[in-house]
Motif scaffolding. Structure first.
Motif, PDB file in Angstrom:
ATOM      1  N   SER A  30       0.848  -1.116  -0.087  1.00  0.00           N
ATOM      2  CA  SER A  30      -0.011   0.005  -0.108  1.00  0.00           C
ATOM      3  C   SER A  30       0.648   1.142  -0.013  1.00  0.00           C
ATOM      4  O   SER A  30       0.748   2.136  -0.646  1.00  0.00           O
ATOM      5  CB  SER A  30      -0.912   0.155   1.144  1.00  0.00           C
ATOM      6  N   ALA A  34       0.891   4.048  -2.941  1.00  0.00           N
ATOM      7  CA  ALA A  34       0.671   5.384  -2.935  1.00  0.00           C
ATOM      8  C   ALA A  34       1.876   6.221  -3.071  1.00  0.00           C
ATOM      9  O   ALA A  34       1.842   7.473  -3.605  1.00  0.00           O
ATOM     10  CB  ALA A  34       0.161   5.712  -1.352  1.00  0.00           C
ATOM     11  N   ILE A  37       2.071   6.709  -7.035  1.00  0.00           N
ATOM     12  CA  ILE A  37       0.843   7.584  -7.376  1.00  0.00           C
ATOM     13  C   ILE A  37       1.197   9.041  -6.798  1.00  0.00           C
ATOM     14  O   ILE A  37       1.255   9.896  -7.876  1.00  0.00           O
ATOM     15  CB  ILE A  37      -0.264   7.098  -6.839  1.00  0.00           C
ATOM     16  N   LEU A  38       1.574   9.313  -5.555  1.00  0.00           N
ATOM     17  CA  LEU A  38       1.878  10.698  -5.309  1.00  0.00           C
ATOM     18  C   LEU A  38       3.110  11.349  -5.957  1.00  0.00           C
ATOM     19  O   LEU A  38       2.976  12.529  -6.241  1.00  0.00           O
ATOM     20  CB  LEU A  38       1.900  10.779  -3.771  1.00  0.00           C
ATOM     21  N   VAL A  53      -6.137  14.456  -5.826  1.00  0.00           N
ATOM     22  CA  VAL A  53      -5.985  13.072  -6.194  1.00  0.00           C
ATOM     23  C   VAL A  53      -5.226  12.558  -5.113  1.00  0.00           C
ATOM     24  O   VAL A  53      -5.388  11.158  -4.827  1.00  0.00           O
ATOM     25  CB  VAL A  53      -4.914  13.226  -7.505  1.00  0.00           C
ATOM     26  N   GLU A  54      -4.684  13.251  -4.127  1.00  0.00           N
ATOM     27  CA  GLU A  54      -3.894  12.330  -3.042  1.00  0.00           C
ATOM     28  C   GLU A  54      -4.850  12.066  -1.985  1.00  0.00           C
ATOM     29  O   GLU A  54      -4.638  10.810  -1.484  1.00  0.00           O
ATOM     30  CB  GLU A  54      -2.788  13.377  -2.504  1.00  0.00           C
ATOM     31  N   THR A  57      -6.679   9.027  -3.571  1.00  0.00           N
ATOM     32  CA  THR A  57      -5.752   7.900  -3.669  1.00  0.00           C
ATOM     33  C   THR A  57      -5.517   7.248  -2.324  1.00  0.00           C
ATOM     34  O   THR A  57      -5.702   6.062  -2.224  1.00  0.00           O
ATOM     35  CB  THR A  57      -4.427   8.274  -4.421  1.00  0.00           C
ATOM     36  N   ILE A  61      -6.832   3.371  -1.610  1.00  0.00           N
ATOM     37  CA  ILE A  61      -5.765   2.324  -1.041  1.00  0.00           C
ATOM     38  C   ILE A  61      -6.016   1.877   0.149  1.00  0.00           C
ATOM     39  O   ILE A  61      -5.930   0.802   0.434  1.00  0.00           O
ATOM     40  CB  ILE A  61      -4.040   3.119  -0.883  1.00  0.00           C
TER      41      ILE A  61
END
Length: 81
Positions: A30, A34, A37-38, A53-54, A57, A61
């Motif tokens: 996870s 994360a 993606i971040l 988006v954060e 996300t 997750i």
């Protein structure tokens, strides 16, 4: 253990150590997802979109990973496998 349908289940019980290791593996997956993606989102110039988006996300997750893995992978996550 006997189910309400009178089916006898003889399943091995995981020890506390194995459960901790399984959770650590799931947590590691996870965190890596994360982070990737971040990092990709931080490349976007717009700070407001990056924050939205954060948050999404993080929710996906934390909630989505265990639910989707257990739903589509026979009741197990990668750590439990």
């Amino acid at each position: 253990m006997v189910t309400p349908e009178a089916v006898v289940l003889d399943l091995p019980i995981a020890s506390a150590g194995l459960r901790v290791i399984a959770r650590a593996i799931d947590l590691f997956i996870s965190v890596i997802a994360a982070f990737l993606i971040l990092v990709g989102v931080s490349a976007i110039g717009n700070e407001t979109i990056a924050i939205i988006v954060e948050v999404i996300t993080g929710f996906v997750i934390v909630v989505g990973y265990p639910v989707l893995m257990e739903a589509f992978w026979g009741g197990r996550t990668l750590g439990k496998a």
